[in-house]
Motif scaffolding. Structure first.
Motif, PDB file in Angstrom:
ATOM      1  N   TYR A  16       0.801  -1.222   0.000  1.00 26.64           N
ATOM      2  CA  TYR A  16       0.000   0.000   0.000  1.00 26.64           C
ATOM      3  C   TYR A  16       0.837   1.278   0.000  1.00 26.64           C
ATOM      4  O   TYR A  16       0.313   2.372  -0.222  1.00 26.64           O
ATOM      5  N   ALA A  17       2.155   1.170   0.250  1.00 26.96           N
ATOM      6  CA  ALA A  17       2.992   2.374   0.319  1.00 26.96           C
ATOM      7  C   ALA A  17       4.453   1.993   0.093  1.00 26.96           C
ATOM      8  O   ALA A  17       4.830   0.815   0.156  1.00 26.96           O
ATOM      9  N   THR A  18       5.278   3.020  -0.163  1.00 25.98           N
ATOM     10  CA  THR A  18       6.714   2.815  -0.375  1.00 25.98           C
ATOM     11  C   THR A  18       7.480   3.987   0.233  1.00 25.98           C
ATOM     12  O   THR A  18       6.910   5.045   0.519  1.00 25.98           O
ATOM     13  N   ASP A  42       9.137  -1.210   1.262  1.00 26.00           N
ATOM     14  CA  ASP A  42       7.751  -1.410   0.866  1.00 26.00           C
ATOM     15  C   ASP A  42       6.915  -1.636   2.121  1.00 26.00           C
ATOM     16  O   ASP A  42       7.392  -2.199   3.110  1.00 26.00           O
ATOM     17  N   LYS A  72       5.200   7.561   0.796  1.00 19.27           N
ATOM     18  CA  LYS A  72       4.367   7.611  -0.406  1.00 19.27           C
ATOM     19  C   LYS A  72       3.262   6.562  -0.304  1.00 19.27           C
ATOM     20  O   LYS A  72       3.513   5.369  -0.462  1.00 19.27           O
ATOM     21  N   THR A  74       0.340   4.647  -1.750  1.00 17.09           N
ATOM     22  CA  THR A  74      -0.236   4.316  -3.048  1.00 17.09           C
ATOM     23  C   THR A  74      -1.745   4.211  -2.950  1.00 17.09           C
ATOM     24  O   THR A  74      -2.477   4.709  -3.800  1.00 17.09           O
ATOM     25  N   ASP A 258      -1.849  -4.005  -5.912  1.00 21.27           N
ATOM     26  CA  ASP A 258      -0.537  -4.646  -5.768  1.00 21.27           C
ATOM     27  C   ASP A 258      -0.645  -5.768  -4.743  1.00 21.27           C
ATOM     28  O   ASP A 258      -0.610  -5.524  -3.529  1.00 21.27           O
TER      29      ASP A 258
END
Length: 272
Positions: A16-18, A42, A72, A74, A258
């Motif tokens: 869900y994010a990076t 990640d 970030k 996503t 993802d």
């Protein structure tokens, strides 16, 4: 999606994010001086499916938290679940590996869930160690307060060490990264798979016996690696909490979000 038989579950990692870029000193307490670059980070939640139930492991963070911490986002994990075909109203059990901000946000978004947590984690996140800014930093007072509300609402099941959430799904306190960190062992068709969460952010943390720098007790973390190896029984059957390698070696499981299938064998083996 096929439904597993017996006590074999399916497991999906939903990213869900990076966070990028990172330096080796951000990923290892004692980085290799020859390393000049570092892997990105990640962020995942994990969905366990089988026995007519969906069990969520960790709840991620939302856009507000992402902005506060310069991550970030996503897609909010709640929305990722919906896109994956799992309404949050259908989630009856949420295992919270620990109460750090990226594992225990969105706790108000699961109206029908019971939350599974180590007793030591609740005590740690509300005790004297939170008077220390360095130890407090990975926690959000809003998330911890929400979990306290769930305690008062009789929606939390506490564990002291090992426990069973469902047949074939067990939790095991390892501590280290956070005092009450727990890992999750899941029976799958390829054998037991251990969701290591932040007991090992990366494969390399465990493989090199080199801790991630956010750590409450290095001794507990080192013993936790041994516990993970024993529970998994094979180096291809534990899943680190934040390693992008997971997305490279496991099959994609959706074209809408993802997601990767962890109950299937990886394309690359770590066996020596």
């Amino acid at each position: 999606m096929s439904k597993p038989e017996g006590n074999a579950y399916e497991i999906y990692a939903l990213r869900y994010a990076t966070m990028s870029p990172r330096t080796p000193s951000m990923n290892f307490l004692a980085p290799d001086p020859h390393d000049s670059a570092a892997q990105d980070l990640d962020y995942f939640v994990w969905l366990i499916r089988g026995q007519g139930r969906d069990i969520l492991v960790d709840t991620g963070f939302n856009a507000e938290e992402a902005s506060l911490r310069a991550r970030k986002l996503t897609l909010n994990p709640v929305d990722a679940l919906e896109r994956f075909g799992v309404p949050v109203s259908s989630i009856r059990d949420v295992i919270v590996t620990h109460l750090h901000y990226d594992h225990a946000g969105n706790l108000d978004r699961f109206p029908n869930a019971r939350f599974h947590l180590q007793e030591r984690e609740m005590a740690y996140a509300t005790g004297r160690c939170m008077c220390n800014g360095l130890l407090r930093h990975p926690f959000s007072v809003e998330h911890v307060t929400q979990m306290v509300r769930h305690v008062y609402g009789e929606r939390v099941t506490f564990y002291s060490g090992d426990g069973e959430v469902a047949p074939g799904v067990t939790v095991h306190r390892v501590g280290g990264h956070s005092d009450g960190l727990q890992v999750v062992k899941v029976e799958t068709a390829r054998g037991p798979v251990v969701l290591a969460s932040d007991a090992a952010h990366y494969y390399a943390n465990l493989q090199r016996r080199s801790p991630f720098p956010i750590v409450y007790n290095v001794g507990d973390m080192a013993l936790g690696w041994e516990t993970i190896e024993r529970l998994a029984g094979h180096p291809d059957r534990y899943i680190p909490g934040h390693d992008p390698v997971v997305t490279e070696i496991y099959p994609r499981a959706s074209d809408k979000v993802d997601a990767w299938a962890l109950h299937l064998p990886p394309t690359r083996s770590f066996a020596k």
